[in-house]
Design a protein around this motif. Sequence first.
Motif, PDB file in Angstrom:
ATOM      1  N   VAL A  95     -28.018 -68.631   0.212  1.00 30.76           N
ATOM      2  CA  VAL A  95     -26.940 -68.000   0.972  1.00 30.76           C
ATOM      3  C   VAL A  95     -26.607 -68.918   2.144  1.00 30.76           C
ATOM      4  CG1 VAL A  95     -26.212 -66.014   2.326  1.00 30.76           C
ATOM      5  CG2 VAL A  95     -27.689 -65.689   0.327  1.00 30.76           C
ATOM      6  N   LEU A  96     -25.417 -69.510   2.104  1.00 27.60           N
ATOM      7  CA  LEU A  96     -24.913 -70.355   3.182  1.00 27.60           C
ATOM      8  C   LEU A  96     -23.887 -69.536   3.947  1.00 27.60           C
ATOM      9  CD1 LEU A  96     -24.675 -73.196   4.496  1.00 27.60           C
ATOM     10  CD2 LEU A  96     -22.862 -73.674   2.850  1.00 27.60           C
ATOM     11  N   ALA A  97     -24.221 -69.149   5.166  1.00 29.80           N
ATOM     12  CA  ALA A  97     -23.378 -68.229   5.926  1.00 29.80           C
ATOM     13  C   ALA A  97     -22.750 -68.921   7.124  1.00 29.80           C
ATOM     14  CB  ALA A  97     -24.193 -67.022   6.399  1.00 29.80           C
ATOM     15  N   GLY A  98     -21.554 -68.480   7.466  1.00 27.93           N
ATOM     16  CA  GLY A  98     -20.897 -68.976   8.659  1.00 27.93           C
ATOM     17  C   GLY A  98     -21.510 -68.401   9.920  1.00 27.93           C
ATOM     18  N   GLN A  99     -21.168 -68.997  11.036  1.00 22.01           N
ATOM     19  CA  GLN A  99     -21.616 -68.552  12.352  1.00 22.01           C
ATOM     20  C   GLN A  99     -20.539 -68.981  13.347  1.00 22.01           C
ATOM     21  OE1 GLN A  99     -22.860 -66.720  14.487  1.00 22.01           O
ATOM     22  NE2 GLN A  99     -25.042 -67.232  14.711  1.00 22.01           N
ATOM     23  N   GLN A 100     -20.403 -68.254  14.433  1.00 23.95           N
ATOM     24  CA  GLN A 100     -19.442 -68.641  15.457  1.00 23.95           C
ATOM     25  C   GLN A 100     -19.833 -69.979  16.093  1.00 23.95           C
ATOM     26  OE1 GLN A 100     -16.699 -68.477  16.661  1.00 23.95           O
ATOM     27  NE2 GLN A 100     -15.796 -66.421  16.659  1.00 23.95           N
ATOM     28  N   ALA A 101     -18.904 -70.550  16.853  1.00 19.35           N
ATOM     29  CA  ALA A 101     -19.109 -71.863  17.468  1.00 19.35           C
ATOM     30  C   ALA A 101     -20.305 -71.840  18.413  1.00 19.35           C
ATOM     31  CB  ALA A 101     -17.854 -72.287  18.211  1.00 19.35           C
ATOM     32  N   ARG A 102     -21.041 -72.938  18.410  1.00 21.75           N
ATOM     33  CA  ARG A 102     -22.237 -73.025  19.265  1.00 21.75           C
ATOM     34  C   ARG A 102     -21.906 -72.784  20.735  1.00 21.75           C
ATOM     35  NH1 ARG A 102     -26.775 -75.222  16.862  1.00 21.75           N
ATOM     36  NH2 ARG A 102     -26.419 -76.104  14.783  1.00 21.75           N
ATOM     37  N   SER A 103     -20.783 -73.306  21.187  1.00 18.70           N
ATOM     38  CA  SER A 103     -20.436 -73.188  22.611  1.00 18.70           C
ATOM     39  C   SER A 103     -20.156 -71.754  23.024  1.00 18.70           C
ATOM     40  CB  SER A 103     -19.216 -74.059  22.919  1.00 18.70           C
ATOM     41  OG  SER A 103     -18.111 -73.660  22.116  1.00 18.70           O
ATOM     42  N   MET A 104     -19.959 -70.850  22.052  1.00 17.83           N
ATOM     43  CA  MET A 104     -19.641 -69.452  22.352  1.00 17.83           C
ATOM     44  C   MET A 104     -20.803 -68.503  22.125  1.00 17.83           C
ATOM     45  SD  MET A 104     -15.923 -69.422  20.448  1.00 17.83           S
ATOM     46  CE  MET A 104     -15.645 -67.677  20.727  1.00 17.83           C
ATOM     47  N   LEU A 105     -21.885 -68.979  21.507  1.00 17.40           N
ATOM     48  CA  LEU A 105     -22.941 -68.061  21.074  1.00 17.40           C
ATOM     49  C   LEU A 105     -23.626 -67.341  22.226  1.00 17.40           C
ATOM     50  CD1 LEU A 105     -24.587 -70.016  18.114  1.00 17.40           C
ATOM     51  CD2 LEU A 105     -23.062 -68.031  18.018  1.00 17.40           C
ATOM     52  N   GLY A 106     -23.704 -67.965  23.381  1.00 16.98           N
ATOM     53  CA  GLY A 106     -24.375 -67.326  24.510  1.00 16.98           C
ATOM     54  C   GLY A 106     -23.667 -66.101  25.021  1.00 16.98           C
ATOM     55  N   GLU A 107     -22.404 -65.930  24.643  1.00 17.93           N
ATOM     56  CA  GLU A 107     -21.611 -64.801  25.119  1.00 17.93           C
ATOM     57  C   GLU A 107     -21.444 -63.708  24.062  1.00 17.93           C
ATOM     58  OE1 GLU A 107     -17.972 -66.632  26.225  1.00 17.93           O
ATOM     59  OE2 GLU A 107     -18.917 -68.006  27.648  1.00 17.93           O
ATOM     60  N   GLU A 108     -22.202 -63.824  22.952  1.00 14.75           N
ATOM     61  CA  GLU A 108     -22.083 -62.884  21.834  1.00 14.75           C
ATOM     62  C   GLU A 108     -20.619 -62.669  21.447  1.00 14.75           C
ATOM     63  OE1 GLU A 108     -24.363 -59.396  21.662  1.00 14.75           O
ATOM     64  OE2 GLU A 108     -26.220 -60.359  22.314  1.00 14.75           O
ATOM     65  N   PRO A 109     -19.994 -63.687  20.876  1.00 15.02           N
ATOM     66  CA  PRO A 109     -18.563 -63.629  20.579  1.00 15.02           C
ATOM     67  C   PRO A 109     -18.249 -62.721  19.386  1.00 15.02           C
ATOM     68  CG  PRO A 109     -19.507 -65.612  19.680  1.00 15.02           C
ATOM     69  CD  PRO A 109     -20.605 -64.956  20.467  1.00 15.02           C
ATOM     70  N   PHE A 110     -16.974 -62.395  19.269  1.00 15.42           N
ATOM     71  CA  PHE A 110     -16.482 -61.651  18.107  1.00 15.42           C
ATOM     72  C   PHE A 110     -16.794 -62.446  16.840  1.00 15.42           C
ATOM     73  CE2 PHE A 110     -12.898 -60.344  15.286  1.00 15.42           C
ATOM     74  CZ  PHE A 110     -13.200 -58.990  15.210  1.00 15.42           C
ATOM     75  N   LEU A 111     -17.322 -61.790  15.832  1.00 16.93           N
ATOM     76  CA  LEU A 111     -17.725 -62.368  14.554  1.00 16.93           C
ATOM     77  C   LEU A 111     -18.959 -63.259  14.650  1.00 16.93           C
ATOM     78  CD1 LEU A 111     -14.296 -63.239  12.850  1.00 16.93           C
ATOM     79  CD2 LEU A 111     -15.724 -61.228  12.515  1.00 16.93           C
ATOM     80  N   GLY A 112     -19.601 -63.258  15.788  1.00 13.56           N
ATOM     81  CA  GLY A 112     -20.865 -63.991  15.882  1.00 13.56           C
ATOM     82  C   GLY A 112     -21.994 -63.199  15.245  1.00 13.56           C
ATOM     83  N   ALA A 113     -23.031 -63.909  14.852  1.00 19.80           N
ATOM     84  CA  ALA A 113     -24.203 -63.277  14.240  1.00 19.80           C
ATOM     85  C   ALA A 113     -25.391 -63.416  15.183  1.00 19.80           C
ATOM     86  CB  ALA A 113     -24.513 -63.935  12.900  1.00 19.80           C
ATOM     87  N   PRO A 114     -25.676 -62.395  15.987  1.00 23.28           N
ATOM     88  CA  PRO A 114     -26.841 -62.483  16.873  1.00 23.28           C
ATOM     89  C   PRO A 114     -28.132 -62.510  16.063  1.00 23.28           C
ATOM     90  CG  PRO A 114     -25.906 -60.274  16.913  1.00 23.28           C
ATOM     91  CD  PRO A 114     -24.964 -61.116  16.118  1.00 23.28           C
ATOM     92  N   ASP A 115     -29.036 -63.406  16.461  1.00 20.20           N
ATOM     93  CA  ASP A 115     -30.305 -63.541  15.731  1.00 20.20           C
ATOM     94  C   ASP A 115     -30.046 -63.669  14.232  1.00 20.20           C
ATOM     95  OD1 ASP A 115     -31.828 -63.307  18.087  1.00 20.20           O
ATOM     96  OD2 ASP A 115     -31.709 -61.126  17.982  1.00 20.20           O
ATOM     97  N   ALA A 116     -29.187 -64.606  13.871  1.00 20.18           N
ATOM     98  CA  ALA A 116     -28.728 -64.724  12.487  1.00 20.18           C
ATOM     99  C   ALA A 116     -29.873 -64.871  11.506  1.00 20.18           C
ATOM    100  CB  ALA A 116     -27.771 -65.913  12.360  1.00 20.18           C
ATOM    101  N   THR A 117     -30.904 -65.622  11.860  1.00 20.61           N
ATOM    102  CA  THR A 117     -31.972 -65.899  10.896  1.00 20.61           C
ATOM    103  C   THR A 117     -32.874 -64.700  10.648  1.00 20.61           C
ATOM    104  OG1 THR A 117     -33.398 -66.782  12.645  1.00 20.61           O
ATOM    105  CG2 THR A 117     -31.987 -68.346  11.464  1.00 20.61           C
ATOM    106  N   THR A 118     -32.885 -63.726  11.564  1.00 20.42           N
ATOM    107  CA  THR A 118     -33.734 -62.547  11.348  1.00 20.42           C
ATOM    108  C   THR A 118     -33.040 -61.485  10.497  1.00 20.42           C
ATOM    109  OG1 THR A 118     -32.988 -61.390  13.352  1.00 20.42           O
ATOM    110  CG2 THR A 118     -34.836 -62.930  13.580  1.00 20.42           C
ATOM    111  N   PHE A 119     -31.707 -61.550  10.427  1.00 17.09           N
ATOM    112  CA  PHE A 119     -30.936 -60.487   9.775  1.00 17.09           C
ATOM    113  C   PHE A 119     -31.322 -60.299   8.307  1.00 17.09           C
ATOM    114  CE2 PHE A 119     -26.357 -58.851   8.912  1.00 17.09           C
ATOM    115  CZ  PHE A 119     -26.782 -57.550   9.063  1.00 17.09           C
TER     116      PHE A 119
END
Length: 548
Positions: A95-119
């Motif tokens: 499963v190759l999944a998208g993620q929001q831009a690195r520069s935005m991850l600290g702000e929990e952006p729209f369509l971001g995956a928080p803790d993506a690897t644990t999901f």
Amino acid sequence: MTGSVLEATREVMRRFGLTTVFGNPGTTEVPFLSDWPEDFHYVLGLHESVVVAMADAYAQLTRRPALVNLHSAGGVGHGLGAVFSASRNNSSVIVLAGQQARSMLGEEPFLGAPDATTFPKPHVRFSHEPARAEEVPAALARAYRHAAQPPRGPVFLSVPVDDWDAPIGDVELPEATAIRGTAPHPDAVDELVTALWTYTKLGSNAPLTNDPPRLAFVAGGEVDADGAVEWLVTLAEGCRAAVFAAPMSGRCAFPEDHPLFAGFLPPERRALGAALSPYDQVIVLGAPAFTYHVLRDGPIPPLPPTYIVSEDPDVLARAPHGRGILASPGLALDAVIRALNESGATVPIGEPGSAGLVRPPAPELSGGLTAELVYATLSQLLPEDAVVVEETPSLRGPLHDHLPIRSRDGGFLTTASGSLGFGIAATVGAALARPTSTVVGVLGDGSAMYGIQALWTAAREGTNAVFIVLDNAEYAAVRLLGEAAGGKKLPGTKLGGIDFVPLARSMGCAAYRVDDAADLSEAISGALNSYGPTLLHIPIDGASPEIY
């Protein structure tokens, strides 16, 4: 190699044979999909669980990892039920999944995956998001190896959207390497040979019969995944052993029309114990010992001495009884057969005896349209190279009775998880993996509706898949098991009113309804000989059989 992360990753995909991609795209996947290469094949599905199940079947039948591309948190969430099934199927899905831009991850952006690897945990064997963009190609190679090497299973890789256009620098890309299974320890081979010696012609020092001492093999999905069914047939014939299918197995690991086939072990302790207690020795190959679904009171017959051969150390660790041997079934069977022959035993020794499995007679047309009649008719018409995909939980008994799987190489798939929605999408994935074979999905009405969108992909891809929907107008498995447990007036089990013919036609498939038993053979024969995907909607009569 120099260039972008995307260019380097696509080169890795070519080297590793990952040019067929199953997917349902989102905005975080746009850079990965842009300027799609001409030598790549993108299989679009209309729901994430559908594309994961397609990739699951494709990986099982090609015996290679399959890549599925999903949107970030929401898309991965939609696909998680199918990832769970892929885990139980020991299927090599990446499963190759998208993620929001690195520069935005600290702000929990729209369509971001928080803790993506644990999901997706605990249902993936490897879960990773690279720390730097230039690590993406190597991370994909690592994910491939985790998926492909025993114990096989799905893996997860999250890639931020801005990684793809990043420069890769001057790096050496990983090469694809052959991955074999786990070989048994020589001491384990010696122990198995000693256990089996009694049952070979020279070990017993007399012509073998079905009288005690008796040996039973229990065959699980790993045997077929290893391409080792023929080796098991050879050893079973050489030892005059009965062969049972493991409870809830997702694949056919022994031809069910073979005279040594003894039947299907039930996923219930008392009944399973009763089936195995007459034997002096049991060897479980490529399956847990054992998988149970229902709990019933009463004494449990003691099991005979048992060996468990599996490539999954967790299977061996969980087993409450038996002696575990860590090995891929194919390599273990090969080593044991060689050692027996070198020691003077004769494998095989001639015509096998009979395990005594008695199937009921074929149903009569006068009995109406029943599951038994559909399976018996299909059995008569299927070609030898056919692949059967099944998801009819309440009708598995009639399937076992009237549709023996004869294939010795990937001829049957069902879900080992019990999570619905696998069958209809897996039929499409199987047809893509085996384009020259006849592929038939036998589905319940309730099961089919979990992934009905797969019909659109079947038509878009021009598959020759046949979908047979057995419509009993209910979630019969829920009702039957609920009633067996003492439940009464259960809500949510009644269906009905679904017309699969216009539904399938609206998505590009040929579709027909069969209401008369006299028309059944002609309808199935026509579907099997049609070009393109065809669905048969068959309302069935008769009481639902008892489960287990």
